[in-house]
Design a protein around this motif. Structure first.
Motif, PDB file in Angstrom:
ATOM      1  N   VAL A 224       0.118  14.495 -71.884  1.00 19.05           N
ATOM      2  CA  VAL A 224      -0.965  15.424 -71.553  1.00 19.05           C
ATOM      3  C   VAL A 224      -0.404  16.567 -70.716  1.00 19.05           C
ATOM      4  O   VAL A 224       0.303  16.327 -69.738  1.00 19.05           O
ATOM      5  CB  VAL A 224      -2.076  14.691 -70.762  1.00 19.05           C
ATOM      6  CG1 VAL A 224      -3.241  15.632 -70.485  1.00 19.05           C
ATOM      7  CG2 VAL A 224      -2.543  13.461 -71.518  1.00 19.05           C
TER       8      VAL A 224
ATOM      9  N   VAL B 184      -2.679  18.129 -75.681  1.00 16.56           N
ATOM     10  CA  VAL B 184      -2.098  16.787 -75.694  1.00 16.56           C
ATOM     11  C   VAL B 184      -1.118  16.703 -76.857  1.00 16.56           C
ATOM     12  O   VAL B 184      -1.450  17.108 -77.978  1.00 16.56           O
ATOM     13  CB  VAL B 184      -3.193  15.710 -75.868  1.00 16.56           C
ATOM     14  CG1 VAL B 184      -2.559  14.328 -76.059  1.00 16.56           C
ATOM     15  CG2 VAL B 184      -4.117  15.706 -74.669  1.00 16.56           C
TER      16      VAL B 184
ATOM     17  N   PHE C 239      -7.325   8.611 -71.875  1.00 12.91           N
ATOM     18  CA  PHE C 239      -6.246   8.031 -72.675  1.00 12.91           C
ATOM     19  C   PHE C 239      -5.730   6.746 -72.043  1.00 12.91           C
ATOM     20  O   PHE C 239      -5.529   5.739 -72.720  1.00 12.91           O
ATOM     21  CB  PHE C 239      -5.089   9.028 -72.839  1.00 12.91           C
ATOM     22  CG  PHE C 239      -5.202   9.875 -74.068  1.00 12.91           C
ATOM     23  CD1 PHE C 239      -5.128   9.298 -75.336  1.00 12.91           C
ATOM     24  CD2 PHE C 239      -5.388  11.247 -73.976  1.00 12.91           C
ATOM     25  CE1 PHE C 239      -5.236  10.092 -76.481  1.00 12.91           C
ATOM     26  CE2 PHE C 239      -5.498  12.034 -75.109  1.00 12.91           C
ATOM     27  CZ  PHE C 239      -5.420  11.458 -76.366  1.00 12.91           C
TER      28      PHE C 239
ATOM     29  N   ALA D 148     -12.532  14.500 -72.956  1.00 10.82           N
ATOM     30  CA  ALA D 148     -12.486  13.042 -72.860  1.00 10.82           C
ATOM     31  C   ALA D 148     -13.191  12.397 -74.048  1.00 10.82           C
ATOM     32  O   ALA D 148     -12.804  11.328 -74.511  1.00 10.82           O
ATOM     33  CB  ALA D 148     -13.106  12.588 -71.544  1.00 10.82           C
TER      34      ALA D 148
ATOM     35  N   MET E  60      -8.776  19.767 -75.660  1.00 12.05           N
ATOM     36  CA  MET E  60      -9.158  18.367 -75.612  1.00 12.05           C
ATOM     37  C   MET E  60     -10.279  18.120 -74.612  1.00 12.05           C
ATOM     38  O   MET E  60     -10.385  18.799 -73.595  1.00 12.05           O
ATOM     39  CB  MET E  60      -7.955  17.512 -75.225  1.00 12.05           C
ATOM     40  CG  MET E  60      -7.016  17.237 -76.382  1.00 12.05           C
ATOM     41  SD  MET E  60      -7.784  16.240 -77.653  1.00 12.05           S
ATOM     42  CE  MET E  60      -8.079  14.717 -76.742  1.00 12.05           C
TER      43      MET E  60
ATOM     44  N   LYS F  25     -13.108  13.223 -77.110  1.00 10.78           N
ATOM     45  CA  LYS F  25     -12.304  13.179 -78.331  1.00 10.78           C
ATOM     46  C   LYS F  25     -11.271  12.057 -78.312  1.00 10.78           C
ATOM     47  O   LYS F  25     -10.680  11.736 -79.346  1.00 10.78           O
ATOM     48  CB  LYS F  25     -11.571  14.512 -78.509  1.00 10.78           C
ATOM     49  CG  LYS F  25     -12.485  15.711 -78.726  1.00 10.78           C
ATOM     50  CD  LYS F  25     -11.639  16.976 -78.889  1.00 10.78           C
ATOM     51  CE  LYS F  25     -12.513  18.187 -79.162  1.00 10.78           C
ATOM     52  NZ  LYS F  25     -11.700  19.427 -79.159  1.00 10.78           N
ATOM     53  N   VAL F  26     -11.054  11.487 -77.119  1.00 10.32           N
ATOM     54  CA  VAL F  26      -9.938  10.559 -76.936  1.00 10.32           C
ATOM     55  C   VAL F  26     -10.063   9.290 -77.771  1.00 10.32           C
ATOM     56  O   VAL F  26      -9.128   8.896 -78.467  1.00 10.32           O
ATOM     57  CB  VAL F  26      -9.772  10.222 -75.438  1.00 10.32           C
ATOM     58  CG1 VAL F  26      -8.831   9.033 -75.243  1.00 10.32           C
ATOM     59  CG2 VAL F  26      -9.257  11.442 -74.690  1.00 10.32           C
TER      60      VAL F  26
ATOM     61  N   VAL G 114      -9.118  13.861 -69.406  1.00 10.43           N
ATOM     62  CA  VAL G 114      -8.496  13.513 -70.684  1.00 10.43           C
ATOM     63  C   VAL G 114      -7.402  12.472 -70.462  1.00 10.43           C
ATOM     64  O   VAL G 114      -7.318  11.457 -71.164  1.00 10.43           O
ATOM     65  CB  VAL G 114      -7.905  14.777 -71.354  1.00 10.43           C
ATOM     66  CG1 VAL G 114      -7.132  14.394 -72.610  1.00 10.43           C
ATOM     67  CG2 VAL G 114      -9.013  15.761 -71.682  1.00 10.43           C
TER      68      VAL G 114
ATOM     69  N   GLU H 221      -8.282   3.995 -72.581  1.00 10.45           N
ATOM     70  CA  GLU H 221      -8.418   3.596 -73.980  1.00 10.45           C
ATOM     71  C   GLU H 221      -7.220   2.741 -74.420  1.00 10.45           C
ATOM     72  O   GLU H 221      -7.369   1.725 -75.088  1.00 10.45           O
ATOM     73  CB  GLU H 221      -8.524   4.868 -74.834  1.00 10.45           C
ATOM     74  CG  GLU H 221      -9.083   4.650 -76.221  1.00 10.45           C
ATOM     75  CD  GLU H 221     -10.505   4.097 -76.240  1.00 10.45           C
ATOM     76  OE1 GLU H 221     -11.271   4.367 -75.298  1.00 10.45           O
ATOM     77  OE2 GLU H 221     -10.836   3.387 -77.217  1.00 10.45           O
TER      78      GLU H 221
END
Ligand SMILES: Cc1cc2nc3c(=O)[nH]c(=O)nc-3n(C[C@H](O)[C@H](O)[C@H](O)COP(=O)(O)O)c2cc1C
Ligand code: SF4
Ligand code: SF4
Lengths: 596, 123
Positions: B32, B79, B50, B96, B94, B98-99, B46, B53
């Motif tokens: 990132v 990213v 990641f 959060a 990006m 979309k992660v 973001v 997740e």
């Protein structure tokens, strides 16, 4: 889940250079940056490169920061951990390839030729967290022994591996275990020698500080193999960090059911206790050590009976060194063939050396047996500082000897070292350059043994004292050629007639320097000169007439008025009055004063 | 702990937390951009997303790290995803939200989420 780990060395070396402050600084800076639950700070054991400490490694990038000061922490947090830009100026210089590329630490000169077995987890895991040890296969070997192997099979594996004791003598470990296993008794013991008396060695301390569970696991395996349910770790009280980590490790192992009663439902019980030693060198000798655990004065006793027959509390006992134990779990997990693939014909596996003296990278290095002294000194150790020449390396501490420059290509293993008059010992390796006087070195080690002799037997108590006095006489320029022969004869007498290993090996530093550096002894007794310029009594101060400008600076500085001369005329030193303090040399701006 | 199975289970769990210390093991690296521009544009959430997740899905061989300015500030947060043997994929602008999709489709299943990439954005 943390996205980054910050590993800070908490070994004794880095702790004394302030790593505790660095940990605190990281914690508070991370808190301020709101990264407390994203970045984890871990205190590890020794990374080995002590000369570059305090050391910090940041993962996942694997950036290796050296000589970090508490003031630098804010920058590492702001730049590296917040913005992802490693702080170049603090990176260990060899890992910086160019503007954008950083090399892995494993590819630097210091680490590339190393092979880490005993030090596998040191600097890699948090020694105060048993789960990190378990993550890296911890206690799997014990589980394997308890569930898959009989005690006889365990002993056979250790025998097949060819592992030899790392504490000094290099006795085959599997054989030692089989002797103790063969003796029937209601109680047997497993002991660990963590006394580490060699003044130049600190690998045992580093293993205890960096990977204490490896020792616990191996001792439990030894207990299972010989039929012992109780163990003792004998450790010197001067190792407070190691003692503390060991205590934490034992408590955690008990909490997790990996020590105590009925381990992993196998029916095997094993318990460990710590005993603190007061730090007498002789207490590292096996019989003295056991006497000391029993609460008596730590003095050696004659063998036989050997500890495998009558050891601690008169019961069959196995005693091994810390580094020996540190190999056990990995041998069980990887198999004996894996271990025999490393090393030489009769010395398998690796050995840890504590590199010290006149060498650029001081610290701990672990290399396969059979690595040459040259590789250790030049490649891993980074050579000798200030462009000086390699003169000799001392191995085996007070029981060992010096290896001269012409033998620098000797592959290091137990038998080769013995053949050239030194020994492996516990793995201290002190490098010497042209400025070291070999007579002075011998005297240094003898002074140590005179101090440490327990006094129980005469050859050692009186003999080492006489030997020391003879060396002193020589360094004062009062020795004769005849003294050299007398000294040699006395050495052999002490070796043959002392009760324990201390006396039996104490003359080694003298014998080996006499063997390889006899000319230096001769210079002391015949020419009354110390070629390396170390022995103070043999030095003379003089002023070179041509260089002296007659500034009078030295004459004014000399505390005993030994320098005379008038302004603008060459001065002279009255050697009869001179006390060899060296003040004049430092004062003279024209390098006109020499010491020879 | 009473059995070998328990020990094995604990090992698997403990190893999860150690994954990032093995710089060789990661076959996927999610990087990132976290320079001033990235942070101003919202790179922090973001990065956190990641990390979470990857942890939630227990992905062993994935490392999440940050880097400085990638040089395309108008597209921040940026990213980059590096996978061994594949070309770098750059996701831009990006958030959060979309992660989760990137991790599920790209990181786990190997299908690049083309609509989030720089290619889709510059068209
Ligand atoms: C004077 C003297 C000091 C010793 N000091 C130590 C020591 O500090 N640590 C050690 O492990 N072994 C030391 N030893 C060797 C031990 O007696 C013993 O051989 C060794 O601990 C056995 O373990 P190993 O077979 O694993 O090497 C010393 C021996 C002597 C004679
Ligand atoms: S050899 Fe020295 S240390 Fe050993 S028992 Fe005799 S006097 Fe004591
Ligand atoms: S060494 Fe000391 S005592 Fe000797 S001449 Fe120099 S200053 Fe004087």
């Amino acid at each position: 889940m943390y996205r980054a780990h910050v590993l800070v060395c908490g070994g004794t070396g880095c702790t004394s250079s302030g790593s505790a402050k660095i940990i605190t600084a990281f914690e508070s800076e991370l808190e301020q940056a709101n990264l407390g639950n994203e970045v984890k700070v871990i205190r590890t054991g020794c990374f080995g490169l002590c000369a570059e400490g305090p050391i910090v490694i940041v993962y996942p990038e694997g950036c290796f920061y050296s000589r970090v000061q508490p003031e630098d922490v804010a920058e590492i947090v702001a730049e590296h951990l917040v913005k992802g830009r490693p702080v170049k100026r603090l990176l260990y210089k060899e890992t910086v390839v160019d503007e954008t590329t950083i090399k892995s630490l494993n590819h630097t000169g210091f680490y590339e030729k190393q092979h880490r077995v005993a030090l596998k987890n040191c600097g890699v895991i948090d020694p105060e967290n048993i789960e990190e040890y378990i993550a890296y296969d911890g206690y799997q070997a014990l589980a394997k022994c308890l569930t898959e192997y009989t005690p006889e099979q365990v002993i056979q594996i250790i025998k097949d591996s060819g592992l030899r004791g790392r504490g000094g003598a290099g006795f085959p470990t599997g054989l030692k275990w089989s002797f103790a296993a063969a003796n029937k008794a209601d109680q047997k013991y497993v002991c660990c020698n963590a006394d580490e008396g060699d003044p130049g060695a600190f690998m045992d301390r580093s293993i205890l500080e960096g990977d204490p569970h490896a020792l616990l696991e191996a001792m439990a395996i030894a207990g299972y193999a010989i039929g012992a349910t109780k163990g003792y770790v004998y450790i010197r009280a001067e190792y407070p960090i190691a003692v503390k980590r060991l205590e934490i490790a034992i408590a955690q192992a008990k909490e997790y059911g990996l020590m105590g009663k009925n381990i992993l439902s196998s029916g095997f019980d094993f318990d460990l206790e710590i005993r603190l030693g007061a730090g007498a060198f002789v207490c590292g000798e096996e019989t003295a050590l056991m006497t000391s655990i029993e609460g008596k004065r730590g003095e050696p006793r004659p063998r036989p009976p050997f500890p495998a027959v009558k050891g601690l509390f008169q019961k069959p006992t196995v005693l091994n060194n810390v580094e020996t134990y540190a190999n056990i779990a990995q041998i069980i997990l990887n198999g004996p063939e894996w271990f025999t693939a490393m090393g030489t014909e009769k010395s398998k596996g690796t050995k840890v050396f504590a590199l010290g003296g006149k060498i650029n990278n001081t610290g701990l290095v672990e290399v396969p047996m059979g690595t040459t002294l040259r590789e250790v000194v030049e490649d891993i150790g980074g050579g000798i500082p200030n462009g000086k020449k390699f003169k000799a390396a001392q191995t085996g501490g007070p029981s060992g000897g010096c290896i001269p420059a012409h033998l620098i290509d000797t592959p290091i293993d137990y038998d080769n070292l013995l053949a050239i008059g030194s020994m492996m010992g516990s793995g201290g390796l002190i490098v010497m350059d042209e400025d070291n006087c070999m007579v002075d070195i011998a005297k240094f080690f003898l002074e140590f043994t005179v101090e440490e002799s327990c006094g129980k037997c005469t050859p050692c108590r009186i003999g080492t004292k006489r030997l020391y006095e003879m060396l002193e006489k020589i360094t004062k320029g009062e020795g004769t050629l005849e003294d050299l022969d007398k000294m040699e004869a006395l050495c052999y007498y002490i070796k043959e007639n002392s009760l324990c290993g201390l006396g039996q090996t104490a003359p080694n530093p003298v014998l080996s320097t006499l063997r390889y550096f006899r000319d230096e002894y001769v210079a002391h007794v015949v020419d009354k000169k110390c070629p390396a310029g170390v022995c103070k009594d043999l030095l003379q101060y003089s002023i070179i007439e041509d260089k002296c400008k007659g500034c009078t600076a030295c004459a004014r500085k000399c505390p005993v008025g030994a320098i005379s001369g008038s302004v603008k005329n060459p001065h002279v030193i009255d050697t009869a009055k001179c006390i060899k303090c060296g003040a004049c040399i430092e004062t003279c701006k024209f390098d006109a004063i020499i010491r020879k | 702990m009473k059995t070998l199975e328990e020990l094995k289970a604990l090992k698997a769990k403990a190893l999860q937390n150690m994954g990032i210390r093995d710089d060789q093991a990661a076959t996927t690296r999610i990087v990132v951009g976290m320079a001033t521009c990235g942070i101003a544009a919202g790179a922090r959430p973001v990065l956190t997303a990641f990390t979470e997740e990857v942890a939630k899905r227990q992905l062993q061989d994935v490392a999440v790290s940050q880097t400085g300015c990638i040089g395309i500030c108008q597209y921040e947060p940026v990213v980059e995803v590096f996978r061994t043997g594949e070309e770098k994929v750059t996701y831009v602008k990006m958030t959060a939200d979309k992660v989760a999709r990137i991790v599920a489709e790209h990181i786990v299943n190997g299908n690049v989420v083309t609509e989030y990439t720089i290619g889709a954005c510059t068209k």
